[in-house]
Enzyme design. Structure first.
Site, PDB file in Angstrom:
ATOM      1  N   CYS A 182       0.829  -1.202   0.000  1.00  0.00           N
ATOM      2  CA  CYS A 182       0.000   0.000   0.000  1.00  0.00           C
ATOM      3  C   CYS A 182       0.860   1.246   0.000  1.00  0.00           C
ATOM      4  O   CYS A 182       1.903   1.311   0.663  1.00  0.00           O
ATOM      5  CB  CYS A 182      -0.909  -0.002   1.220  1.00  0.00           C
ATOM      6  SG  CYS A 182      -1.998   1.424   1.319  1.00  0.00           S
ATOM      7  N   CYS A 189       5.645   8.765  14.436  1.00  0.00           N
ATOM      8  CA  CYS A 189       5.006   9.921  15.062  1.00  0.00           C
ATOM      9  C   CYS A 189       3.505   9.966  14.742  1.00  0.00           C
ATOM     10  O   CYS A 189       2.827  10.915  15.112  1.00  0.00           O
ATOM     11  CB  CYS A 189       5.689  11.212  14.629  1.00  0.00           C
ATOM     12  SG  CYS A 189       5.374  11.685  12.904  1.00  0.00           S
ATOM     13  N   CYS A 215      -2.118  10.903  -6.649  1.00  0.00           N
ATOM     14  CA  CYS A 215      -0.686  10.876  -6.942  1.00  0.00           C
ATOM     15  C   CYS A 215      -0.325   9.538  -7.560  1.00  0.00           C
ATOM     16  O   CYS A 215      -0.593   8.504  -6.974  1.00  0.00           O
ATOM     17  CB  CYS A 215       0.116  11.107  -5.672  1.00  0.00           C
ATOM     18  SG  CYS A 215       1.895  11.046  -5.946  1.00  0.00           S
TER      19      CYS A 215
END
Length: 398
Positions: A182, A189, A215
């Site tokens: 994926c 964080c 994207c």
């Protein structure tokens, strides 16, 4: 440099001095010793010891060594600096002489007959490449060794792998590796972002897309780059691990030689054993040399086979043939080295075992022969076949 009678007016301080208190340079200019001493002191302190010039206006002639030694004889520290500078100047101008690169520096110089591609050993015990002053590195060339040194000390391979296999988190900038298929990755964080473009995103996504984010740039190129970097890193680690293994063994065996030499000396002094253990010391010396050659051979193989350094010199089939020949010779040498290492380990107790002694001597001879054949292969079948480049290495001298 001095006259015996009469007086001279110094052209610097304009005082009259007996000729015995004045000195002349080879250019003919004469000044009092006090002015010479002041002038020479400043020049030497300012690092101009190699080219201390005459004080006369627009003269520029270098002061005679005899003049400097005579005038400065009362200032030993500056005189020592002058002599050292002259020695270094001689060394720089003489390509057959080099300082030992030992740390801490022993201060000794080594002179060779003619060929600069040698690996001499200083009397302080440090061996080095005369050409580049680095550790002995045959069968690697000096240029090849410089690149290897950069790789293992500069850690460039690790940097390349991180650059190809990780992306910086857009929030904390720490490197993040993609472990699944994926394209949504999550940093420690807890910041999610797109693997393809590196932009921060939300968590909502499907296998094919991330919500409110579009994207699809460079996916094939990125995957190919990652695969190639991974492959190159594995190749580097293959050679580095074997290089390090033999280097570690070399260090341990060098320490063992010192301890063993002390035990042999003690045993012979006490008269406990009258047997000559010189064969054992020679075996350790041969083992040390072989370990060094083997260790360096993995750096050589990394660059010569499959790397970019000589990629245009051989086609794929010939390169594979060369690699097989090299690795066969390398493996035979490594097997004999491990055999001798085991024999030396058994002989550490200094027992009078004639068969062990004979086996160790024969193994040492075999190793010497294999190293000779190994270097013949490297020089005659590999380096000599280079078309667009040349290579020079230190010849094995046994």
């Amino acid at each position: 440099m001095q006259a015996a009678t009469g007086s001279i007016s110094c052209g610097v301080c304009l005082c009259e001095y007996p000729q015995a208190q004045c000195s002349s340079n080879g250019c003919g200019h004469t000044f009092c010793n006090n002015c010479w001493r002041s002038h020479l002191s400043v020049q030497i302190q300012d690092g101009m010891a190699r080219h201390v010039s005459c004080m006369a206006f627009k003269c520029g002639v270098v002061c005679d060594e005899e003049l400097v030694l005579q005038v400065m004889q009362g200032d030993q520290p500056l005189l020592a600096k002058y002599k050292q500078s002259h020695l270094e100047s001689y060394m720089e101008d003489n390509q057959k002489v080099a300082f030992c690169p030992s740390v801490p520096w022993c201060g000794r110089a080594i002179e060779v007959d003619s060929d600069p591609y040698v690996e001499p050993e200083c009397s302080c015990g440090v061996a080095f490449c005369f050409k580049c002053s680095k550790d002995p590195h045959s069968p690697c060339t000096c240029a090849m060794w410089a690149m290897w040194d950069e790789k293992i000390n500069g850690d460039s391979e690790t940097r390349n792998w991180l650059a190809a296999n990780t992306k910086p988190c857009p929030k904390c900038s720490k490197p993040v590796e993609k472990t699944g298929g994926c394209n949504l990755v999550v940093c420690q964080c807890r910041q999610p972002f797109c693997w393809l473009c590196g932009c921060a995103t939300g968590m909502r996504h499907t296998w094919s897309q991330i919500d409110n984010h579009s994207c699809g740039r460079y996916k094939d190129e990125a995957d190919a780059r990652i695969n190639n970097a991974t492959r190159q890193h594995k190749r580097y680690m293959h050679y580095f691990e074997r290089y390090k293994q033999h280097l570690d063994s070399l260090t341990k065996e060098k320490n063992n030689r010192s301890k063993l030499a002390a035990r042999i000396a003690a045993a012979e002094h006490d008269g406990t054993e009258s047997c000559d253990f010189g064969w054992l010391v020679k075996a350790l010396d041969q083992l040390h040399m072989a370990r060094r050659v083997l260790s360096n051979s993995y750096a050589f193989a990394y660059f010569f086979f499959g790397g970019q350094l000589y990629a245009d010199e051989f086609d794929e089939d010939q390169n594979k043939i060369n690699q097989n020949l090299f690795e066969d010779s390398q493996e035979m040498l490594a097997a004999e080295v491990e055999r001798l290492s085991g024999l030396v380990e058994k002989a550490k107790e200094l027992t009078l075992d004639s068969q062990l002694r004979l086996d160790a001597i024969n193994s040492s001879v075999n190793i010497h022969t294999r190293i000779v054949k190994f270097f013949e292969l490297v020089e005659n079948d590999l380096y000599s076949k280079l078309q667009s480049s040349s290579a020079q290495i230190a010849v094995y001298r046994g």
